[in-house]
Design a protein around this motif. Structure first.
Motif, PDB file in Angstrom:
ATOM      1  N   VAL A 103       9.051  17.791 103.950  1.00 36.99           N
ATOM      2  CA  VAL A 103       8.439  16.737 104.770  1.00 36.99           C
ATOM      3  C   VAL A 103       7.623  17.368 105.892  1.00 36.99           C
ATOM      4  O   VAL A 103       6.501  16.923 106.196  1.00 36.99           O
ATOM      5  CB  VAL A 103       9.521  15.796 105.328  1.00 36.99           C
ATOM      6  N   LYS A 104       8.151  18.399 106.502  1.00 38.30           N
ATOM      7  CA  LYS A 104       7.440  19.101 107.570  1.00 38.30           C
ATOM      8  C   LYS A 104       6.104  19.647 107.072  1.00 38.30           C
ATOM      9  O   LYS A 104       5.068  19.529 107.751  1.00 38.30           O
ATOM     10  CB  LYS A 104       8.310  20.233 108.105  1.00 38.30           C
ATOM     11  N   GLU A 105       6.102  20.214 105.876  1.00 38.35           N
ATOM     12  CA  GLU A 105       4.866  20.774 105.322  1.00 38.35           C
ATOM     13  C   GLU A 105       3.853  19.686 104.982  1.00 38.35           C
ATOM     14  O   GLU A 105       2.640  19.887 105.140  1.00 38.35           O
ATOM     15  CB  GLU A 105       5.196  21.609 104.086  1.00 38.35           C
ATOM     16  N   VAL A 106       4.325  18.532 104.552  1.00 34.35           N
ATOM     17  CA  VAL A 106       3.409  17.428 104.265  1.00 34.35           C
ATOM     18  C   VAL A 106       2.771  16.930 105.559  1.00 34.35           C
ATOM     19  O   VAL A 106       1.560  16.630 105.594  1.00 34.35           O
ATOM     20  CB  VAL A 106       4.140  16.289 103.525  1.00 34.35           C
ATOM     21  N   PHE A 107       3.530  16.847 106.636  1.00 32.77           N
ATOM     22  CA  PHE A 107       2.945  16.461 107.923  1.00 32.77           C
ATOM     23  C   PHE A 107       1.950  17.523 108.409  1.00 32.77           C
ATOM     24  O   PHE A 107       0.937  17.200 109.033  1.00 32.77           O
ATOM     25  CB  PHE A 107       4.033  16.214 108.963  1.00 32.77           C
ATOM     26  N   GLU A 108       2.227  18.772 108.133  1.00 32.70           N
ATOM     27  CA  GLU A 108       1.271  19.837 108.471  1.00 32.70           C
ATOM     28  C   GLU A 108      -0.012  19.680 107.669  1.00 32.70           C
ATOM     29  O   GLU A 108      -1.119  19.923 108.190  1.00 32.70           O
ATOM     30  CB  GLU A 108       1.900  21.203 108.211  1.00 32.70           C
ATOM     31  N   TYR A 109       0.106  19.277 106.424  1.00 32.66           N
ATOM     32  CA  TYR A 109      -1.063  18.997 105.578  1.00 32.66           C
ATOM     33  C   TYR A 109      -1.897  17.876 106.181  1.00 32.66           C
ATOM     34  O   TYR A 109      -3.130  17.982 106.289  1.00 32.66           O
ATOM     35  CB  TYR A 109      -0.564  18.630 104.179  1.00 32.66           C
ATOM     36  N   ARG A 110      -1.237  16.806 106.612  1.00 32.44           N
ATOM     37  CA  ARG A 110      -1.959  15.693 107.238  1.00 32.44           C
ATOM     38  C   ARG A 110      -2.682  16.155 108.498  1.00 32.44           C
ATOM     39  O   ARG A 110      -3.851  15.807 108.723  1.00 32.44           O
ATOM     40  CB  ARG A 110      -0.992  14.554 107.584  1.00 32.44           C
ATOM     41  N   ALA A 111      -2.017  16.945 109.316  1.00 36.14           N
ATOM     42  CA  ALA A 111      -2.638  17.417 110.555  1.00 36.14           C
ATOM     43  C   ALA A 111      -3.835  18.312 110.260  1.00 36.14           C
ATOM     44  O   ALA A 111      -4.866  18.235 110.950  1.00 36.14           O
ATOM     45  CB  ALA A 111      -1.607  18.171 111.392  1.00 36.14           C
ATOM     46  N   TYR A 112      -3.731  19.140 109.247  1.00 31.81           N
ATOM     47  CA  TYR A 112      -4.812  20.047 108.857  1.00 31.81           C
ATOM     48  C   TYR A 112      -6.045  19.250 108.416  1.00 31.81           C
ATOM     49  O   TYR A 112      -7.177  19.518 108.855  1.00 31.81           O
ATOM     50  CB  TYR A 112      -4.318  20.949 107.732  1.00 31.81           C
ATOM     51  N   VAL A 113      -5.834  18.261 107.565  1.00 33.19           N
ATOM     52  CA  VAL A 113      -6.945  17.448 107.071  1.00 33.19           C
ATOM     53  C   VAL A 113      -7.499  16.564 108.182  1.00 33.19           C
ATOM     54  O   VAL A 113      -8.723  16.365 108.285  1.00 33.19           O
ATOM     55  CB  VAL A 113      -6.506  16.624 105.847  1.00 33.19           C
ATOM     56  N   ASP A 114      -6.641  16.022 109.030  1.00 38.30           N
ATOM     57  CA  ASP A 114      -7.126  15.215 110.159  1.00 38.30           C
ATOM     58  C   ASP A 114      -8.041  16.037 111.068  1.00 38.30           C
ATOM     59  O   ASP A 114      -9.082  15.547 111.521  1.00 38.30           O
ATOM     60  CB  ASP A 114      -5.954  14.673 110.970  1.00 38.30           C
ATOM     61  N   GLN A 115      -7.654  17.267 111.345  1.00 39.26           N
ATOM     62  CA  GLN A 115      -8.492  18.120 112.187  1.00 39.26           C
ATOM     63  C   GLN A 115      -9.852  18.354 111.539  1.00 39.26           C
ATOM     64  O   GLN A 115     -10.892  18.269 112.201  1.00 39.26           O
ATOM     65  CB  GLN A 115      -7.798  19.454 112.445  1.00 39.26           C
ATOM     66  N   ALA A 116      -9.846  18.620 110.232  1.00 42.16           N
ATOM     67  CA  ALA A 116     -11.105  18.838 109.524  1.00 42.16           C
ATOM     68  C   ALA A 116     -11.948  17.572 109.465  1.00 42.16           C
ATOM     69  O   ALA A 116     -13.181  17.617 109.622  1.00 42.16           O
ATOM     70  CB  ALA A 116     -10.818  19.360 108.113  1.00 42.16           C
ATOM     71  N   MET A 117     -11.298  16.433 109.250  1.00 49.65           N
ATOM     72  CA  MET A 117     -12.028  15.171 109.188  1.00 49.65           C
ATOM     73  C   MET A 117     -12.614  14.818 110.549  1.00 49.65           C
ATOM     74  O   MET A 117     -13.773  14.367 110.639  1.00 49.65           O
ATOM     75  CB  MET A 117     -11.090  14.052 108.717  1.00 49.65           C
ATOM     76  N   ASN A 118     -11.852  14.983 111.600  1.00 49.69           N
ATOM     77  CA  ASN A 118     -12.368  14.659 112.935  1.00 49.69           C
ATOM     78  C   ASN A 118     -13.553  15.545 113.290  1.00 49.69           C
ATOM     79  O   ASN A 118     -14.541  15.076 113.884  1.00 49.69           O
ATOM     80  CB  ASN A 118     -11.252  14.811 113.965  1.00 49.69           C
ATOM     81  N   GLN A 119     -13.478  16.804 112.935  1.00 45.72           N
ATOM     82  CA  GLN A 119     -14.602  17.707 113.178  1.00 45.72           C
ATOM     83  C   GLN A 119     -15.812  17.303 112.344  1.00 45.72           C
ATOM     84  O   GLN A 119     -16.950  17.302 112.833  1.00 45.72           O
ATOM     85  CB  GLN A 119     -14.193  19.152 112.852  1.00 45.72           C
ATOM     86  N   PHE A 120     -15.557  16.925 111.099  1.00 41.08           N
ATOM     87  CA  PHE A 120     -16.636  16.490 110.215  1.00 41.08           C
ATOM     88  C   PHE A 120     -17.310  15.229 110.758  1.00 41.08           C
ATOM     89  O   PHE A 120     -18.547  15.119 110.758  1.00 41.08           O
ATOM     90  CB  PHE A 120     -16.063  16.222 108.816  1.00 41.08           C
ATOM     91  N   LEU A 121     -16.533  14.288 111.243  1.00 42.16           N
ATOM     92  CA  LEU A 121     -17.084  13.049 111.788  1.00 42.16           C
ATOM     93  C   LEU A 121     -17.845  13.285 113.087  1.00 42.16           C
ATOM     94  O   LEU A 121     -18.831  12.601 113.368  1.00 42.16           O
ATOM     95  CB  LEU A 121     -15.956  12.044 112.020  1.00 42.16           C
ATOM     96  N   ASP A 122     -17.416  14.253 113.874  1.00 36.69           N
ATOM     97  CA  ASP A 122     -18.047  14.518 115.168  1.00 36.69           C
ATOM     98  C   ASP A 122     -19.339  15.316 115.046  1.00 36.69           C
ATOM     99  O   ASP A 122     -20.257  15.162 115.874  1.00 36.69           O
ATOM    100  CB  ASP A 122     -17.083  15.281 116.074  1.00 36.69           C
TER     101      ASP A 122
END
Length: 419
Positions: A103-122
């Motif tokens: 579960v911890k690794e899946v949340f890390e996956y979400r955080a990793y993709v969120d960071q990339a998506m936020n950068q992509f959107l910005d």
């Protein structure tokens, strides 16, 4: 799948808001809750978290960010659902066998993709096509947020401890429970999506339907009304049931709605996301299969509305979503009494319509074309949303669909009849 998102700021806020809501749904849970899969229809909660993240990684980041590095090379295999065009997939029925990733690794996956998506959107000026995929991804995640609630209720609801998902002060209203029949005149009507704004491809295209004069109930069937059906022997009268439905009742020993239990003394109790409690007779009925909805309607001398009748009546009598509508934003996590007609929210309403394509239906090309069209067989349409649906996710043209025997979702009954 158009979008009314006018700026990238709006798009970024939509993305962040949807992802934050998923996180909020996780807050009441323990880590053990995320890994269970009691039946094939229920996915482990950590799978929902991984799958909705995989969507953005697969359909937004990988095609549009030249130097994007995948979080884990095996995650696409684990978290793809049914997109054959997107590659091989882990078997749906075996999702619960995977203790790893944690579960911890899946949340890390979400955080990793969120960071990339936020950068992509910005940092990028997005094309209309890419923006629409992101909006689709957000609506896709909203669907999984509701599935998340179905699944956590199924996981906790069969636990003898009857654990609470969330403790809420119950909203009790004194309303006139007397239903009336709403008239809809014979005529030619148009249904299906038109105009601006997001919609799924199965809501296209706009087309004319002729409807004979009919009446539709002004409210949902309540628990108390369904108890009368049960007391009258509704589950024992084969004349009320479709042949396939009668086999389902007997093979599965169905005697009551999902999560209902009769205690000593004959009182009915049920599991709710707020724990185990006595069934409220005036509350809208929930967790009913199409088979049960059809049998109940037959017992009442009525029928279920078609999806065309439902949409037309909704547009006439509930053209706008009222502030008190019981969507997930109300934080009730249960069906409640309202003074509205309840065309929106509370529970999804079974219709008598099979899930098929509208005239002029034209799915997108590529993997996203697999989103809806491939499921247009052996399923029935439901309308209106539920207490687990996000308010900005629903509209009168929205077509939900499930197999007729399923009832772990938030489903109920509205009656109709010929004149």
């Amino acid at each position: 799948m158009q979008s009314t998102i006018s700026t990238q700021t709006d798009l970024s806020e939509l993305y962040k808001g949807v992802r934050a809501h998923t996180q909020n749904l996780c807050e009441p849970l323990e880590v053990e809750d995320f890994v269970v899969q009691p039946v094939m229809d229920v996915s482990p909660l950590k799978w929902h978290l991984g799958h909705t993240t995989w969507f953005f990684e697969t359909f937004v980041l990988k095609p549009n960010v030249s130097d994007y590095k995948e979080f884990h090379p095996k995650y696409p295999f684990l978290f793809n659902s049914y997109y054959i065009s997107a590659g091989e997939r882990w078997t749906r029925a075996n999702r619960g066998q995977l203790t790893r990733p944690t579960v911890k690794e899946v949340f890390e996956y979400r955080a990793y993709v969120d960071q990339a998506m936020n950068q992509f959107l910005d940092m990028n000026e997005l094309s209309k096509e890419v923006s629409e995929v992101i909006v689709l991804g957000c609506n896709h995640e909203q669907q999984h947020q509701e599935l998340f609630l179905y699944d956590i209720k199924r996981i906790l609801g069969d636990n003898p401890l009857n654990p609470q998902y969330i403790q809420k002060e119950r909203k009790v209203k004194t309303v006139d429970a007397q239903k009336e029949w709403l008239n809809v005149a014979e005529g030619l009507y148009e249904i299906g999506f038109e105009g601006e704004g997001f919609h799924f491809d199965n809501e296209e295209g706009r087309h004319k339907v002729f409807l004979h004069e009919y009446q539709i109930a002004s409210g949902l069937i309540t628990n108390g009304e369904y108890m009368e059906f049960m007391k009258a022997g509704g589950y024992r009268d084969h004349m009320l049931w479709l042949s396939e439905a009668w086999d389902w009742v007997n093979e599965n020993e169905i005697k009551a709605p999902r999560y209902w239990h009769q205690e000593d003394g004959g009182e009915w109790w049920h599991y709710t996301l707020d724990g185990y409690e006595r069934v409220g007779e005036d509350d809208p009925l929930c967790h009913i299969s199409y088979y049960e909805a059809d049998a109940f309607a037959r017992w009442k001398g009525c029928r279920l509305p078609t999806e065309q009748e439902w949409e037309v009546a909704c547009n006439i009598y509930s053209p706008n979503v009222l502030p008190e509508t019981n969507f997930v934003e109300a934080h009730q996590f249960r069906p409640i009494q309202t003074s509205d007609f309840d065309f929106f929210g509370n529970v999804w309403e079974w219709t008598s319509s099979p899930y098929t394509a509208y005239p002029y239906y034209n799915p997108p090309e590529g993997a996203l074309g697999e989103y809806n069209g491939k499921f247009m067989v052996n399923q029935m349409v439901l309308r209106g949303g539920s207490f687990g649906t996000s308010k900005n996710h629903i509209r009168s043209t929205y077509r939900n669909f499930f197999h007729p025997h399923l009832r772990w979702m938030f489903s109920g009954i509205r009656l109709a009849k010929h004149i």
